[in-house]
Design a protein around this motif. Structure first.
Motif, PDB file in Angstrom:
ATOM      1  N   ARG A 171       0.848  -1.561   0.346  1.00 14.39           N
ATOM      2  CA  ARG A 171      -0.035  -0.252   0.165  1.00 14.39           C
ATOM      3  C   ARG A 171       1.317   1.527   0.086  1.00 14.39           C
ATOM      4  NH1 ARG A 171      -4.357  -1.786   4.376  1.00 14.39           N
ATOM      5  NH2 ARG A 171      -5.581  -3.453   3.504  1.00 14.39           N
ATOM      6  N   ARG A 172       2.507   1.033   0.351  1.00 18.86           N
ATOM      7  CA  ARG A 172       2.952   2.120   0.549  1.00 18.86           C
ATOM      8  C   ARG A 172       3.897   2.336  -0.492  1.00 18.86           C
ATOM      9  NH1 ARG A 172       5.848   1.848   6.135  1.00 18.86           N
ATOM     10  NH2 ARG A 172       5.797  -0.769   5.476  1.00 18.86           N
ATOM     11  N   VAL A 173       3.346   3.280  -1.648  1.00 19.15           N
ATOM     12  CA  VAL A 173       3.731   3.423  -2.895  1.00 19.15           C
ATOM     13  C   VAL A 173       5.273   3.741  -3.104  1.00 19.15           C
ATOM     14  CG1 VAL A 173       3.321   4.479  -5.187  1.00 19.15           C
ATOM     15  CG2 VAL A 173       1.211   3.334  -4.208  1.00 19.15           C
ATOM     16  N   GLY A 174       6.313   3.916  -3.851  1.00 21.18           N
ATOM     17  CA  GLY A 174       7.110   4.974  -3.724  1.00 21.18           C
ATOM     18  C   GLY A 174       8.426   3.314  -2.775  1.00 21.18           C
ATOM     19  N   ARG A 175       7.737   2.244  -2.046  1.00 19.99           N
ATOM     20  CA  ARG A 175       9.412   1.380  -1.231  1.00 19.99           C
ATOM     21  C   ARG A 175       9.869   0.521  -2.313  1.00 19.99           C
ATOM     22  NH1 ARG A 175       7.736  -0.895   3.867  1.00 19.99           N
ATOM     23  NH2 ARG A 175       9.487  -1.392   4.940  1.00 19.99           N
ATOM     24  N   PRO A 176      10.940   0.844  -2.733  1.00 20.83           N
ATOM     25  CA  PRO A 176      11.652   0.286  -3.631  1.00 20.83           C
ATOM     26  C   PRO A 176      12.218  -1.226  -3.046  1.00 20.83           C
ATOM     27  CG  PRO A 176      13.406   1.416  -2.329  1.00 20.83           C
ATOM     28  CD  PRO A 176      12.064   1.978  -2.240  1.00 20.83           C
ATOM     29  N   LEU A 177      12.257  -2.363  -4.306  1.00 24.04           N
ATOM     30  CA  LEU A 177      13.076  -4.024  -3.705  1.00 24.04           C
ATOM     31  C   LEU A 177      14.094  -3.593  -4.274  1.00 24.04           C
ATOM     32  CD1 LEU A 177      12.442  -6.703  -3.316  1.00 24.04           C
ATOM     33  CD2 LEU A 177      12.390  -7.213  -6.073  1.00 24.04           C
ATOM     34  N   ILE A 178      14.817  -3.699  -2.894  1.00 29.52           N
ATOM     35  CA  ILE A 178      16.635  -3.558  -3.244  1.00 29.52           C
ATOM     36  C   ILE A 178      17.378  -4.654  -2.899  1.00 29.52           C
ATOM     37  CG2 ILE A 178      18.122  -2.407  -2.131  1.00 29.52           C
ATOM     38  CD1 ILE A 178      16.423  -0.242  -0.912  1.00 29.52           C
ATOM     39  N   LEU A 179      17.845  -5.401  -3.651  1.00 29.85           N
ATOM     40  CA  LEU A 179      18.625  -6.496  -3.896  1.00 29.85           C
ATOM     41  C   LEU A 179      20.202  -6.847  -3.798  1.00 29.85           C
ATOM     42  CD1 LEU A 179      16.477  -7.899  -6.938  1.00 29.85           C
ATOM     43  CD2 LEU A 179      16.516  -7.720  -4.704  1.00 29.85           C
ATOM     44  N   ALA A 200      11.415  12.791  -2.568  1.00 27.74           N
ATOM     45  CA  ALA A 200      10.361  13.251  -3.593  1.00 27.74           C
ATOM     46  C   ALA A 200       9.331  12.784  -4.129  1.00 27.74           C
ATOM     47  CB  ALA A 200      11.549  13.969  -5.246  1.00 27.74           C
ATOM     48  N   GLY A 201       8.949  11.505  -3.612  1.00 32.72           N
ATOM     49  CA  GLY A 201       7.776  10.793  -4.374  1.00 32.72           C
ATOM     50  C   GLY A 201       7.208  10.699  -5.756  1.00 32.72           C
ATOM     51  N   THR A 202       8.543  10.776  -6.404  1.00 38.31           N
ATOM     52  CA  THR A 202       8.383  10.683  -7.851  1.00 38.31           C
ATOM     53  C   THR A 202       8.866   8.555  -8.014  1.00 38.31           C
ATOM     54  OG1 THR A 202      10.789  11.138  -8.063  1.00 38.31           O
ATOM     55  CG2 THR A 202       9.202  12.988  -8.291  1.00 38.31           C
ATOM     56  N   LEU A 203       8.957   7.725  -7.152  1.00 31.61           N
ATOM     57  CA  LEU A 203       9.418   6.833  -7.213  1.00 31.61           C
ATOM     58  C   LEU A 203       8.301   5.690  -7.614  1.00 31.61           C
ATOM     59  CD1 LEU A 203      12.792   5.307  -6.787  1.00 31.61           C
ATOM     60  CD2 LEU A 203      11.364   3.766  -4.515  1.00 31.61           C
ATOM     61  N   PRO A 204       8.798   5.496  -9.185  1.00 33.84           N
ATOM     62  CA  PRO A 204       7.725   4.584  -9.620  1.00 33.84           C
ATOM     63  C   PRO A 204       6.994   3.284  -8.479  1.00 33.84           C
ATOM     64  CG  PRO A 204       9.332   4.667 -10.879  1.00 33.84           C
ATOM     65  CD  PRO A 204      10.151   5.033  -9.805  1.00 33.84           C
ATOM     66  N   ARG A 205       5.339   2.852  -8.478  1.00 33.37           N
ATOM     67  CA  ARG A 205       5.380   1.197  -7.938  1.00 33.37           C
ATOM     68  C   ARG A 205       6.365   0.958  -7.490  1.00 33.37           C
ATOM     69  NH1 ARG A 205       0.263   1.133  -4.284  1.00 33.37           N
ATOM     70  NH2 ARG A 205      -0.078  -1.008  -4.149  1.00 33.37           N
ATOM     71  N   ARG A 206       6.388  -0.456  -9.102  1.00 31.40           N
ATOM     72  CA  ARG A 206       7.593  -1.062  -9.100  1.00 31.40           C
ATOM     73  C   ARG A 206       8.472  -0.469  -9.281  1.00 31.40           C
ATOM     74  NH1 ARG A 206       4.193  -5.781 -12.514  1.00 31.40           N
ATOM     75  NH2 ARG A 206       1.845  -5.325 -11.310  1.00 31.40           N
ATOM     76  N   SER A 207      10.158  -0.243  -8.271  1.00 34.84           N
ATOM     77  CA  SER A 207      11.068  -0.149  -8.167  1.00 34.84           C
ATOM     78  C   SER A 207      12.152  -0.765  -7.979  1.00 34.84           C
ATOM     79  CB  SER A 207      10.880   1.307  -7.968  1.00 34.84           C
ATOM     80  OG  SER A 207      10.234   2.404  -8.050  1.00 34.84           O
ATOM     81  N   VAL A 208      12.933  -1.140  -8.127  1.00 37.22           N
ATOM     82  CA  VAL A 208      14.342  -2.143  -8.080  1.00 37.22           C
ATOM     83  C   VAL A 208      15.630  -1.396  -8.194  1.00 37.22           C
ATOM     84  CG1 VAL A 208      14.741  -3.997 -10.371  1.00 37.22           C
ATOM     85  CG2 VAL A 208      15.031  -4.645  -8.133  1.00 37.22           C
ATOM     86  N   VAL A 209      16.338  -2.040  -7.164  1.00 35.13           N
ATOM     87  CA  VAL A 209      17.497  -1.665  -6.787  1.00 35.13           C
ATOM     88  C   VAL A 209      18.534  -2.599  -7.033  1.00 35.13           C
ATOM     89  CG1 VAL A 209      19.332   0.190  -5.392  1.00 35.13           C
ATOM     90  CG2 VAL A 209      17.395   0.688  -5.344  1.00 35.13           C
TER      91      VAL A 209
END
Length: 273
Positions: free
Chosen positions: A5-13, A59-68
């Motif tokens: 539900r928290r948009v903008g939380r990346p998946l960090i591998l 900034a609140g601009t991270l896409p919902r499906r983000s990966v690092v």
């Protein structure tokens, strides 16, 4: 995650070395890494460096499906991942132990000594500054993994500041920028996190089974190794499993995991004087 539900939380591998011939928990085979990247791409993930993900998150601009995608230690074999990431359309962040870059010495700290003998010694070769500069030019980020790969919570204040600040200054001097840090052995308490902030970093990341602590200087990552194939790899990339690892249950079970980890002997922080 995609259903968080928290948009903008990346998946960090988190990965370490890249090798199909080195039988070690530190090495991910190229074919398996390519499979992980393909799955992420097919699910619509957009890749960012760790620093860029932090800026976008703020900034609140991270896409919902983000990966690092990150690589710890600075193994020379990390270069094998470059073509795979290019083909998948991703960039990565590599965290280097600065005392070893171009030193002529193999990577070495408590917990990896077994790989320094025989045929596996070559796998411990570190990246050089020219190689790191090439990765930087390719869109990658070069971050700090401290100067010597010390267990930071165990250090006194002066040693801690040295490990964090000197490594950052070294990277800045050689490459122009060093914004983020990954803590050796994946461990950082509140004191270490504050020291990283004081050293001038933008953010820092850990590597622990539980993902309950998520703050700018202790961003949680999900570690991957050669055993993360099939159902195990699927589970680690599953939004449902990631949500489970963010619960108090996962935090309570975390000490059981570290019993089997290769860590230096634990002691109280040394006297900073």
């Amino acid at each position: 995650m995609t259903s968080d539900r928290r948009v903008g939380r990346p998946l960090i591998l988190a990965y370490h070395g890249v090798s199909s011939s080195w039988r070690s928990p530190l090495a991910i085979p190229e074919r398996l890494l390519a499979h992980h990247l393909s799955r992420l791409r097919s699910r619509g993930y957009v890749g960012f460096t760790f620093a860029e993900s932090e800026r976008r998150r703020t900034a609140g601009t991270l896409p919902r499906r983000s990966v690092v995608i990150t690589f710890d230690d600075g193994f020379a074999s990390t270069l094998r991942a470059r073509t795979l990431l290019d083909e998948a359309g991703f960039v990565a962040t590599v965290f280097v132990v600065t005392d070893f870059v171009d030193s002529g010495d193999p990577l070495c700290w408590p917990g990896v000594e077994q790989w320094l003998a025989g045929k596996t010694r070559g796998e411990m070769t570190p990246l050089g500054w020219e190689q790191l500069e090439s990765l930087l030019e390719g869109g990658w980020e070069i971050g700090s993994h401290t100067t010597t790969h010390a267990l930071l919570p165990q250090l006194g204040d002066e040693e801690l500041a040295h490990e964090l600040a000197d490594s950052r200054r070294t990277i800045e001097h050689r490459l122009g920028l060093a914004e983020t840090v990954a803590y050796p052995y994946g461990l950082a308490d509140e004191r270490v996190a504050k020291a990283a902030k004081d050293a001038g970093y933008l953010a820092g990341c850990t590597l622990t089974p539980a993902l309950t602590v998520d703050e700018p200087f202790r961003r949680p990552r999900i570690g991957f190794g050669p055993g993360d194939r099939g159902w195990r790899g699927w589970a680690k990339l599953s939004p449902a499993v990631v949500r489970l690892r963010r619960t108090r249950v996962a935090q309570a079970l975390e000490p059981l995991h570290f019993r089997g980890e290769r860590l230096p002997p634990q002691s109280e922080p040394s006297d900073p004087s």
